[in-house]
Scaffold this active site. Structure first.
Site, PDB file in Angstrom:
ATOM      1  N   LYS A   1      11.018 -56.946 -20.429  1.00  0.00           N
ATOM      2  CA  LYS A   1      10.760 -58.044 -21.251  1.00  0.00           C
ATOM      3  C   LYS A   1      10.506 -57.859 -22.673  1.00  0.00           C
ATOM      4  CE  LYS A   1       6.708 -59.608 -21.414  1.00  0.00           C
ATOM      5  NZ  LYS A   1       5.575 -59.952 -22.501  1.00  0.00           N
TER       6      LYS A   1
ATOM      7  N   THR B   1       2.399 -61.903 -25.067  1.00  0.00           N
ATOM      8  CA  THR B   1       3.525 -60.855 -25.953  1.00  0.00           C
ATOM      9  C   THR B   1       4.747 -61.991 -25.615  1.00  0.00           C
ATOM     10  OG1 THR B   1       2.610 -58.871 -25.371  1.00  0.00           O
ATOM     11  CG2 THR B   1       4.609 -58.788 -26.514  1.00  0.00           C
TER      12      THR B   1
ATOM     13  N   LYS C   1       3.086 -57.272 -33.167  1.00  0.00           N
ATOM     14  CA  LYS C   1       2.745 -56.749 -31.605  1.00  0.00           C
ATOM     15  C   LYS C   1       4.162 -56.266 -31.055  1.00  0.00           C
ATOM     16  CE  LYS C   1       1.671 -56.548 -27.414  1.00  0.00           C
ATOM     17  NZ  LYS C   1       0.711 -55.388 -26.980  1.00  0.00           N
TER      18      LYS C   1
HETATM   19  P1  NAP Z   1       0.336 -60.261 -14.821  1.00  0.00           P
HETATM   20  O1  NAP Z   1      -0.814 -59.427 -14.537  1.00  0.00           O
HETATM   21  O2  NAP Z   1       1.653 -60.072 -14.316  1.00  0.00           O
HETATM   22  O3  NAP Z   1      -0.086 -61.541 -15.092  1.00  0.00           O
HETATM   23  C1  NAP Z   1       0.715 -62.725 -15.553  1.00  0.00           C
HETATM   24  C2  NAP Z   1      -0.025 -64.145 -15.502  1.00  0.00           C
HETATM   25  O4  NAP Z   1       1.105 -65.072 -15.826  1.00  0.00           O
HETATM   26  C3  NAP Z   1      -0.392 -64.384 -14.020  1.00  0.00           C
HETATM   27  O5  NAP Z   1      -1.441 -65.393 -14.548  1.00  0.00           O
HETATM   28  C4  NAP Z   1       0.644 -65.379 -13.676  1.00  0.00           C
HETATM   29  O6  NAP Z   1       0.265 -66.247 -12.461  1.00  0.00           O
HETATM   30  C5  NAP Z   1       1.217 -65.986 -14.712  1.00  0.00           C
HETATM   31  N1  NAP Z   1       2.507 -66.541 -14.659  1.00  0.00           N
HETATM   32  C6  NAP Z   1       3.960 -65.875 -14.327  1.00  0.00           C
HETATM   33  N2  NAP Z   1       4.726 -66.691 -14.526  1.00  0.00           N
HETATM   34  C7  NAP Z   1       4.170 -68.113 -14.486  1.00  0.00           C
HETATM   35  C8  NAP Z   1       4.834 -69.430 -14.592  1.00  0.00           C
HETATM   36  N3  NAP Z   1       6.180 -69.462 -14.264  1.00  0.00           N
HETATM   37  N4  NAP Z   1       4.047 -70.443 -14.592  1.00  0.00           N
HETATM   38  C9  NAP Z   1       2.709 -70.219 -14.904  1.00  0.00           C
HETATM   39  N5  NAP Z   1       1.805 -68.997 -14.884  1.00  0.00           N
HETATM   40  C10 NAP Z   1       2.865 -67.991 -14.641  1.00  0.00           C
HETATM   41  O7  NAP Z   1       0.495 -59.775 -16.633  1.00  0.00           O
HETATM   42  P2  NAP Z   1      -0.437 -59.300 -17.600  1.00  0.00           P
HETATM   43  O8  NAP Z   1      -0.562 -57.710 -17.539  1.00  0.00           O
HETATM   44  O9  NAP Z   1      -1.724 -59.905 -17.368  1.00  0.00           O
HETATM   45  O10 NAP Z   1       0.256 -59.716 -19.164  1.00  0.00           O
HETATM   46  C11 NAP Z   1       0.066 -61.182 -19.458  1.00  0.00           C
HETATM   47  C12 NAP Z   1       0.710 -60.986 -20.898  1.00  0.00           C
HETATM   48  O11 NAP Z   1      -0.116 -60.123 -21.739  1.00  0.00           O
HETATM   49  C13 NAP Z   1       2.117 -60.449 -21.106  1.00  0.00           C
HETATM   50  O12 NAP Z   1       2.836 -61.303 -21.934  1.00  0.00           O
HETATM   51  C14 NAP Z   1       1.886 -59.149 -21.433  1.00  0.00           C
HETATM   52  O13 NAP Z   1       3.049 -58.595 -22.037  1.00  0.00           O
HETATM   53  C15 NAP Z   1       0.809 -59.078 -22.387  1.00  0.00           C
HETATM   54  N6  NAP Z   1       0.090 -57.896 -22.510  1.00  0.00           N
HETATM   55  C16 NAP Z   1      -0.171 -57.026 -21.184  1.00  0.00           C
HETATM   56  C17 NAP Z   1      -1.000 -55.833 -21.541  1.00  0.00           C
HETATM   57  C18 NAP Z   1      -1.219 -55.063 -20.078  1.00  0.00           C
HETATM   58  O14 NAP Z   1      -1.430 -53.739 -20.377  1.00  0.00           O
HETATM   59  N7  NAP Z   1      -1.072 -55.452 -19.075  1.00  0.00           N
HETATM   60  C19 NAP Z   1      -1.454 -55.416 -22.566  1.00  0.00           C
HETATM   61  C20 NAP Z   1      -1.093 -56.272 -23.830  1.00  0.00           C
HETATM   62  C21 NAP Z   1      -0.310 -57.516 -23.642  1.00  0.00           C
HETATM   63  P3  NAP Z   1       0.105 -65.783 -11.016  1.00  0.00           P
HETATM   64  O15 NAP Z   1      -1.118 -65.286 -10.859  1.00  0.00           O
HETATM   65  O16 NAP Z   1       0.325 -67.036 -10.328  1.00  0.00           O
HETATM   66  O17 NAP Z   1       1.040 -64.944 -10.755  1.00  0.00           O
END
Ligand code: NAP
Length: 298
Positions: free
Chosen positions: A240, A95, A171
């Site tokens: 965010k 997102t 989204k």
């Molecule tokens: P998350 O668990 O916090 O994972 C974030 C990912 O991004 C991890 O792989 C992290 O790596 C990586 N990352 C963060 N900063 C970085 C950087 N500077 N350089 C390279 N990699 C980086 O988040 P998530 O829940 O999976 O969400 C991921 C995306 O999907 C977001 O945009 C979120 O808004 C969207 N989303 C989430 C959900 C939900 O329910 N969780 C649903 C729909 C959409 P590390 O492992 O090294 O920290």
């Protein structure tokens, strides 16, 4: 299909696992390498840098946290943009801001590669169960090429035309509506609580009558019980998204007072040390504003 998958967080990991289960060949990269070990033991190849996870005419999928993370894995010195050439496809599932989406589409176009925006609805449990809703917009041939991969990760793919930004905007609209529902439910339950009605009773009646949708049922249970650990969607990511909604709204001159209210809720929650709770924890602030002491959730 040979796919380079970048970003193995709460969402990326189960999505990548479903691609493996569907028989796709996977190369993976995550900033914290150890998070990829489980997938490596199932046959995925761990790449040393994002660019090494993809081939010039291959398919790259990114599912990192935010704009800054995406810029780093795409435009950084080890990023995928330089690697992808004519025929290559970047499927961007995070997102992110519509502005970055438009910029990446343009950068890819200039190199002959293709950019597809494919953000998703559904939390990590839905990702694991292959129940995500996938929004898909970008060049038609590229969308068609990656469709089997998207179908391996979700229950339904929505084709949204050639303009990637359209998927990002829908989204953000959806996440804005979820934020508003969180606030509305938290206020209704707090109103009940202050009048002696248990939070669970308010939600039970409302979700078994006029609000039976899964979103109300599932989020309602969490908010009724103040159950915010572990985070399925981190509150910091909710902030965010409130910022992204307001940015897009400002550019198009669309007043969105509810989004501004929710940005304030999330900012206050982050200031109180709640960044890593689930984003439904905005409900704690609603209770506190009414003079209740909900604690810090559980
Ligand atoms: P998350 O668990 O916090 O994972 C974030 C990912 O991004 C991890 O792989 C992290 O790596 C990586 N990352 C963060 N900063 C970085 C950087 N500077 N350089 C390279 N990699 C980086 O988040 P998530 O829940 O999976 O969400 C991921 C995306 O999907 C977001 O945009 C979120 O808004 C969207 N989303 C989430 C959900 C939900 O329910 N969780 C649903 C729909 C959409 P590390 O492992 O090294 O920290």
């Amino acid at each position: 299909m040979e796919i380079g998958f970048i970003g193995l967080g709460s969402m990326g990991y189960p999505m990548a696992e479903n691609l493996l289960k569907a028989g796709h060949a996977l190369a993976i990269w995550n900033r914290s390498r150890e998070k990829g070990e489980g997938l490596a033991s199932q046959g995925a190849r761990q790449a040393g840098r994002p660019a090494d996870a993809v081939s010039a005419d291959g398919v790259a999928i990114t599912m990192v946290a935010d704009d800054a993370a995406l810029e780093s894995v795409v435009l950084g010195p080890d990023g995928i943009l330089e690697k992808l050439g004519p025929g290559g496809v970047h499927v961007s599932m995070s997102t992110i801001s519509p502005a970055l989406s438009a910029r990446l589409a343009e950068l890819h176009r200039a190199r002959g590669s293709h950019y597809v925006a494919a953000p998703v609805f559904g939390r990590p449990d839905a990702a694991a169960a292959k129940m995500l809703f996938v929004l898909c917009a970008g060049p038609a041939a590229a969308c068609e090429r990656v469709r089997p991969a998207l179908e391996a990760m979700g229950q339904k793919v929505f084709p949204l035309g050639e303009e990637p930004v359209h998927a990002n905007i829908i989204k953000l609209g959806g996440n804005f509506m979820i934020m508003s529902v969180i606030e509305a439910m938290a206020e209704a339950m707090t109103l009940g609580e202050k009048h002696g009605v248990p939070r669970e009773k308010t939600m039970e009646v409302l979700t078994q009558s006029i609000f039976p949708a899964p979103l109300f049922v599932n989020y309602g249970k969490q908010i009724a019980a103040h159950a915010y650990r572990p985070a399925r969607f981190k509150l910091s990511l909710g902030l965010k998204d409130a910022n992204l909604v307001l940015g897009a709204a400002a550019r198009a001159q669309v007043p969105m007072p509810l989004a501004a209210l929710m940005q304030g809720r999330y900012l206050a929650a982050v200031a109180k040390g709640r960044a890593d709770l689930d984003w439904t924890a905005a409900a704690l602030n609603v209770a506190e504003d009414a003079g209740l002491d909900p604690g810090d959730g559980h």
